[in-house]
Design a protein around this motif. Structure first.
Motif, short mmCIF file in Angstrom:
data_model
loop_
_atom_site.label_atom_id
_atom_site.label_comp_id
_atom_site.label_asym_id
_atom_site.label_seq_id
_atom_site.Cartn_x
_atom_site.Cartn_y
_atom_site.Cartn_z
N TYR A 3 9.89 57.69 31.97
CA TYR A 3 8.78 57.74 32.91
C TYR A 3 8.10 56.39 33.09
CZ TYR A 3 6.25 58.29 28.49
OH TYR A 3 5.78 58.14 27.22
N TYR A 8 11.40 55.56 38.36
CA TYR A 8 10.62 56.78 38.20
C TYR A 8 9.26 56.66 38.86
CZ TYR A 8 8.27 60.73 36.00
OH TYR A 8 7.57 61.88 35.79
N SER A 12 7.81 58.93 41.83
CA SER A 12 6.55 59.67 41.69
C SER A 12 5.62 59.38 42.87
CB SER A 12 5.88 59.29 40.38
OG SER A 12 6.68 59.66 39.28
N TYR A 16 4.37 62.16 45.55
CA TYR A 16 2.96 62.45 45.79
C TYR A 16 2.60 62.27 47.27
CZ TYR A 16 1.89 62.82 40.81
OH TYR A 16 1.84 63.22 39.51
#
Length: 292
Positions: A3, A8, A12, A16
């Motif tokens: 992460y 990553y 993300s 979002y």
């Protein structure tokens, strides 16, 4: 760790942004309807309202809540939703519990299960259903809206699979302590199944609240219409004769603002229920999933 990698973080951020845009697209129509309902006649009729009221006024809501047919329909929908959810969940739990047992414990379980599944694939049809409701004397009663769909086979299958995933040792321990089938269901299975019950209750509430066709075929009096049936008559058929609209009223309030106010009021109860059931709804999404 994975992460902390650049890929990553990019994923993300993109995820979002995508979910944010999708959420915005779901919320904007509701905001637009709300803005139209609080706008005056001229801007609403001229389609000049976007996401903020123009010439703010509450006349549409005053006329809506002052309409006896609308209030009656709202009360019918509330009564229908509450009764149908309670009765439906009781029947679903009582049906799913024995069907979740093994064939060795409940002989003929497969026959009963396939009998229920058959009703999903084939139905008697609209005309036989109407004749049955008529012969039973349920026309123009709240039970004509509740009883035909009281047993949802789809909910039974989901609840049955959830029951089958619970540890059998808990049931055996209850039997050793002298509990019967009903006591085991009430004291063991139901407390462990609250997420599933909340999820299926939410599905039932949404279905009952939004159902409009049965109200139009089983109800001959406008006073017995559920809210969804009344809104379908007003918005889709554009028949204002059934809501006691005074022609003088239309001089100050447009049809569009009244419809927008009624649409928002009709959607508001379900929107308010979701936050309270969100915690259970997320857990209940795994109904029927493979468990270890």
């Amino acid at each position: 760790m994975y992460y902390k990698t650049r890929g990553y973080r990019i994923f993300s951020i993109a995820n979002y942004v995508f979910l944010g845009i999708l959420s915005l697209l779901c919320v904007l129509p509701i905001i637009h309807i709300l803005a139209v309902s609080f706008s005056s006649t001229a801007p609403a009729s001229s389609s000049l309202v976007s996401f903020w009221p123009v010439d703010f006024t509450t006349d549409a809501y005053e006329k809506t809540f002052g309409n006896s047919n609308f209030i009656n329909s709202l009360l019918v929908s509330v009564k229908r939703t509450v009764l149908a959810t309670i009765i439906g969940m009781v029947i679903v739990l009582m049906t799913a519990f024995p069907l979740s047992k093994e064939d060795i414990n409940f002989k003929g379980r497969s026959i009963y299960t396939w009998f229920l599944v058959f009703t999903i694939l084939f139905s008697g049809g609209l005309i036989p259903s109407y004749i049955l409701i008529q012969k039973l004397g349920l026309m123009d009663t709240i039970w004509a809206l509740i009883l035909p769909g009281a047993l949802s086979v789809w909910n039974v299958i989901l609840m049955m699979n959830f029951f089958r995933g619970l540890p059998k040792e808990l049931e055996e321990a209850a039997y050793l302590d002298g509990a019967g089938h009903f006591k085991t269901l009430i004291l063991v299975y139901i407390p462990l199944s609250l997420p599933a019950i909340a999820t299926l209750s939410l599905f039932t509430m949404v279905f009952q609240w939004n159902s409009w066709f049965d109200g139009m075929i089983y109800m001959s009096d406008i006073k017995n219409y559920p809210l969804a049936s009344l809104l379908q008559t007003i918005i889709v058929q554009q028949d204002l004769s059934k809501i006691n609209v005074d022609p003088a009223m239309l001089e100050n309030v447009s049809q569009r603002t009244i419809r927008a106010a009624q649409i928002f009021i009709g959607a508001l109860p379900i929107l308010l229920v979701y936050p309270f059931l969100q915690r259970f709804f997320v857990k209940g999404l795994v109904i029927g999933a493979v468990k270890e």
